[in-house]
Design an enzyme around this catalytic site. Structure first.
Site, PDB file in Angstrom:
ATOM      1  N   LYS A 103       0.707  -1.136   0.103  1.00 38.18           N
ATOM      2  CA  LYS A 103      -0.042   0.043   0.080  1.00 38.18           C
ATOM      3  C   LYS A 103       0.914   1.262  -0.142  1.00 38.18           C
ATOM      4  O   LYS A 103       0.686   2.100  -0.578  1.00 38.18           O
ATOM      5  CB  LYS A 103      -0.867  -0.090   1.094  1.00 38.18           C
ATOM      6  CG  LYS A 103      -1.938  -1.004   1.274  1.00 38.18           C
ATOM      7  CD  LYS A 103      -2.732  -0.910   2.420  1.00 38.18           C
ATOM      8  CE  LYS A 103      -3.955  -2.032   2.483  1.00 38.18           C
ATOM      9  NZ  LYS A 103      -5.257  -1.831   1.979  1.00 38.18           N
ATOM     10  N   MET A 157      -9.528  -4.416   5.623  1.00 40.99           N
ATOM     11  CA  MET A 157      -8.374  -3.335   6.168  1.00 40.99           C
ATOM     12  C   MET A 157      -8.847  -1.982   6.064  1.00 40.99           C
ATOM     13  O   MET A 157      -8.853  -1.299   7.051  1.00 40.99           O
ATOM     14  CB  MET A 157      -7.323  -3.313   5.150  1.00 40.99           C
ATOM     15  CG  MET A 157      -6.703  -4.876   5.017  1.00 40.99           C
ATOM     16  SD  MET A 157      -6.121  -5.605   6.614  1.00 40.99           S
ATOM     17  CE  MET A 157      -4.506  -4.710   6.589  1.00 40.99           C
ATOM     18  N   GLY A 158      -9.786  -1.552   5.216  1.00 39.03           N
ATOM     19  CA  GLY A 158     -10.283  -0.076   5.080  1.00 39.03           C
ATOM     20  C   GLY A 158      -9.257   1.137   4.751  1.00 39.03           C
ATOM     21  O   GLY A 158      -9.203   1.921   5.482  1.00 39.03           O
ATOM     22  N   ASN A 196      -9.782   3.758  -7.261  1.00 38.56           N
ATOM     23  CA  ASN A 196     -10.213   2.538  -6.885  1.00 38.56           C
ATOM     24  C   ASN A 196     -11.630   2.987  -6.198  1.00 38.56           C
ATOM     25  O   ASN A 196     -11.594   3.632  -4.974  1.00 38.56           O
ATOM     26  CB  ASN A 196      -9.442   2.137  -5.759  1.00 38.56           C
ATOM     27  CG  ASN A 196     -10.194   0.829  -5.085  1.00 38.56           C
ATOM     28  OD1 ASN A 196     -10.789   0.318  -5.570  1.00 38.56           O
ATOM     29  ND2 ASN A 196      -9.414   0.329  -4.124  1.00 38.56           N
ATOM     30  N   ASN A 208     -14.810  -2.137   2.003  1.00 37.18           N
ATOM     31  CA  ASN A 208     -14.450  -2.054   3.092  1.00 37.18           C
ATOM     32  C   ASN A 208     -14.416  -0.442   3.787  1.00 37.18           C
ATOM     33  O   ASN A 208     -14.161  -0.151   4.677  1.00 37.18           O
ATOM     34  CB  ASN A 208     -12.975  -2.675   3.627  1.00 37.18           C
ATOM     35  CG  ASN A 208     -12.910  -4.087   3.155  1.00 37.18           C
ATOM     36  OD1 ASN A 208     -13.724  -4.754   3.751  1.00 37.18           O
ATOM     37  ND2 ASN A 208     -11.876  -4.371   2.760  1.00 37.18           N
ATOM     38  N   LYS A 257     -10.947   0.772 -11.424  1.00 33.35           N
ATOM     39  CA  LYS A 257     -11.135  -0.461 -10.775  1.00 33.35           C
ATOM     40  C   LYS A 257     -12.326  -0.824 -10.255  1.00 33.35           C
ATOM     41  O   LYS A 257     -12.878  -0.090  -9.536  1.00 33.35           O
ATOM     42  CB  LYS A 257     -10.182  -0.814  -9.697  1.00 33.35           C
ATOM     43  CG  LYS A 257      -9.939  -2.212  -9.160  1.00 33.35           C
ATOM     44  CD  LYS A 257      -8.785  -2.470  -8.237  1.00 33.35           C
ATOM     45  CE  LYS A 257      -8.555  -3.895  -7.870  1.00 33.35           C
ATOM     46  NZ  LYS A 257      -7.418  -4.070  -7.162  1.00 33.35           N
ATOM     47  N   SER A 265     -11.048  -7.400 -11.409  1.00 35.54           N
ATOM     48  CA  SER A 265     -11.970  -6.654 -10.555  1.00 35.54           C
ATOM     49  C   SER A 265     -11.433  -6.747  -8.991  1.00 35.54           C
ATOM     50  O   SER A 265     -10.527  -7.302  -8.953  1.00 35.54           O
ATOM     51  CB  SER A 265     -13.620  -7.216 -10.337  1.00 35.54           C
ATOM     52  OG  SER A 265     -13.317  -8.787 -10.012  1.00 35.54           O
ATOM     53  N   GLY A 319      -8.606 -14.570  -3.806  1.00 32.96           N
ATOM     54  CA  GLY A 319      -7.979 -15.897  -3.967  1.00 32.96           C
ATOM     55  C   GLY A 319      -8.848 -16.763  -4.760  1.00 32.96           C
ATOM     56  O   GLY A 319      -9.632 -16.477  -5.659  1.00 32.96           O
ATOM     57  N   GLY A 334      -8.086 -14.450  -8.359  1.00 34.70           N
ATOM     58  CA  GLY A 334      -8.130 -16.040  -8.314  1.00 34.70           C
ATOM     59  C   GLY A 334      -7.106 -16.401  -9.408  1.00 34.70           C
ATOM     60  O   GLY A 334      -7.095 -17.525  -9.729  1.00 34.70           O
ATOM     61  N   TYR A 377      -2.277 -11.253  -6.430  1.00 37.81           N
ATOM     62  CA  TYR A 377      -2.098 -10.918  -4.965  1.00 37.81           C
ATOM     63  C   TYR A 377      -2.233 -12.057  -4.288  1.00 37.81           C
ATOM     64  O   TYR A 377      -1.116 -12.632  -3.707  1.00 37.81           O
ATOM     65  CB  TYR A 377      -3.612 -10.012  -4.674  1.00 37.81           C
ATOM     66  CG  TYR A 377      -3.191  -9.258  -3.441  1.00 37.81           C
ATOM     67  CD1 TYR A 377      -2.439  -9.766  -2.235  1.00 37.81           C
ATOM     68  CD2 TYR A 377      -3.990  -8.291  -2.864  1.00 37.81           C
ATOM     69  CE1 TYR A 377      -2.456  -9.435  -0.872  1.00 37.81           C
ATOM     70  CE2 TYR A 377      -4.184  -7.710  -1.535  1.00 37.81           C
ATOM     71  CZ  TYR A 377      -3.246  -8.369  -0.780  1.00 37.81           C
ATOM     72  OH  TYR A 377      -3.078  -7.548   0.647  1.00 37.81           O
TER      73      TYR A 377
END
Length: 348
Positions: free
Chosen positions: A66, A113-114, A170, A175, A211, A239, A261, A290, A311
């Site tokens: 980040k 996470m926010g 984004n 979140n 995004k 996405s 994932g 994924g 990720y």
């Protein structure tokens, strides 16, 4: 070969602590100058997207680094692009802990996470100092308590555009309450117009990506595509994480937040296809969600993605994954008689 041992050690720690330790290790690796120089690479994997030349189509998704602490380290893993953020104008701590959960049985992660980050102005000097052995993206968002979220995006785009090779808006994180409302109607058009104006402020005018969330009603997809085209957006990242819950086995399955994932793969693939239909070839698409193998990356490319991003699979597959995927993509192109990865985009 050492990753299974390292993963075992990291998995013994709280997920967020392990993530922070990983970033610290990659940051130190980058600072020592030990990461290998970006390889010349297979010329078949080079691709031009939105006027940018990517050495390969495999990128690091936003959310991993980040604050841009380990840019050099991540480029050393073989990524063609590294996207840092999400960065907000002001620093913010994010949501209360615990807020990051491994779903090992499902090869997944749930996070709430926010937009925790040290703020735009702390991270940008790190981006300036980075060695840039690939394309550097900066992902921007709005502060949770902002009274003017569109103003936050305007600030983020204007500042990031002076540093980044591309900037991502984004509006798809689940979140930050109310953030996804900006994906629709007049709010979306106003946001994109403001962002387009803001990125024209610096002398250089980097591409602007949007995004989007996977949890969209089919009727919303055409509207987003049209708004993006009308407001000069250069590409769509399809996405973010999902608030939906497919069948999961992990005891953390009921945690709130965004799921990423392996369980996200089917939904992410479908949204990619949906946006390909909605945009035709008017906008390049970047597929996320994924992707953990060369075969899956190749399937997304054939479904219409010009680039892919990773990720969560890194958590389970380790730091060698980007190079394994690029080597695998080259083999798959050769198998299918494709001279260049661009030839495979949308071929499926």
């Amino acid at each position: 070969m050492l990753f299974p041992l390292l993963r075992s050690a990291l998995f013994s720690l709280d997920a967020e602590r392990a993530h922070g330790l990983t970033i610290a290790m990659l940051e130190a690796w980058g600072r020592t100058g030990t990461p290998p120089a970006a390889p010349k690479g297979d010329p078949r994997l080079r691709i031009n997207v939105a006027g940018l030349d990517f050495a390969n189509p495999v990128g690091l998704a936003a959310g991993v680094d980040k604050d841009g602490r380990a840019i050099d380290g991540f480029f050393g893993l073989g990524f063609g692009a590294v996207e840092i953020g999400t960065l907000t104008p002001l620093p913010q701590p994010g949501n209360p802990r615990p807020r990051l959960f491994r779903l090992a049985e499902d090869r997944a992660v749930i996070n709430r996470m926010g937009f925790n980050n040290g703020g735009l102005y702390e991270a940008l000097p790190r981006a300036v100092a980075a060695k840039r052995r690939g394309m550097l993206g900066i992902n921007v968002g709005a502060n949770k308590d902002s009274a003017d979220r569109i103003g936050d995006y305007r600030t983020g785009v204007e500042q990031a555009a002076q540093v980044a090779d591309y900037v991502t808006i984004n509006i798809s994180s689940p979140n930050t309450p109310g953030l996804r409302d900006l994906q629709h109607g007049a709010a979306l058009a106003e946001l994109l117009a403001a962002a387009d104006e803001a990125r024209r402020m610096p002398i250089q005018r980097p591409p602007l990506f949007l995004k989007v969330a996977p949890d969209l009603e089919p009727a919303s997809i055409d509207g987003i595509a049209r708004a993006a085209i009308d407001n000069n957006i250069d590409g769509l990242i399809v996405s973010n994480t999902t608030v939906s819950r497919p069948d999961l086995r992990s005891p953390h399955a009921a945690e709130t937040g965004g799921l990423s994932g392996a369980p996200l793969a089917a939904l992410a693939r479908q949204r990619l296809v949906d946006f390909r239909k909605a945009t035709g070839t008017a906008l390049p698409l970047i597929s996320v969600g994924g992707i953990g193998s060369a075969e899956e990356a190749y399937a997304r490319i054939r479904a219409g993605a010009s680039l892919v991003q990773l990720y969560t699979a890194l958590v389970y597959e380790g730091p060698g994954l980007p190079r394994r995927i690029t080597r695998g993509l080259a083999r798959l192109l050769a198998r299918d008689g494709q001279d260049h990865v661009a030839d495979a985009v949308g071929a499926g």
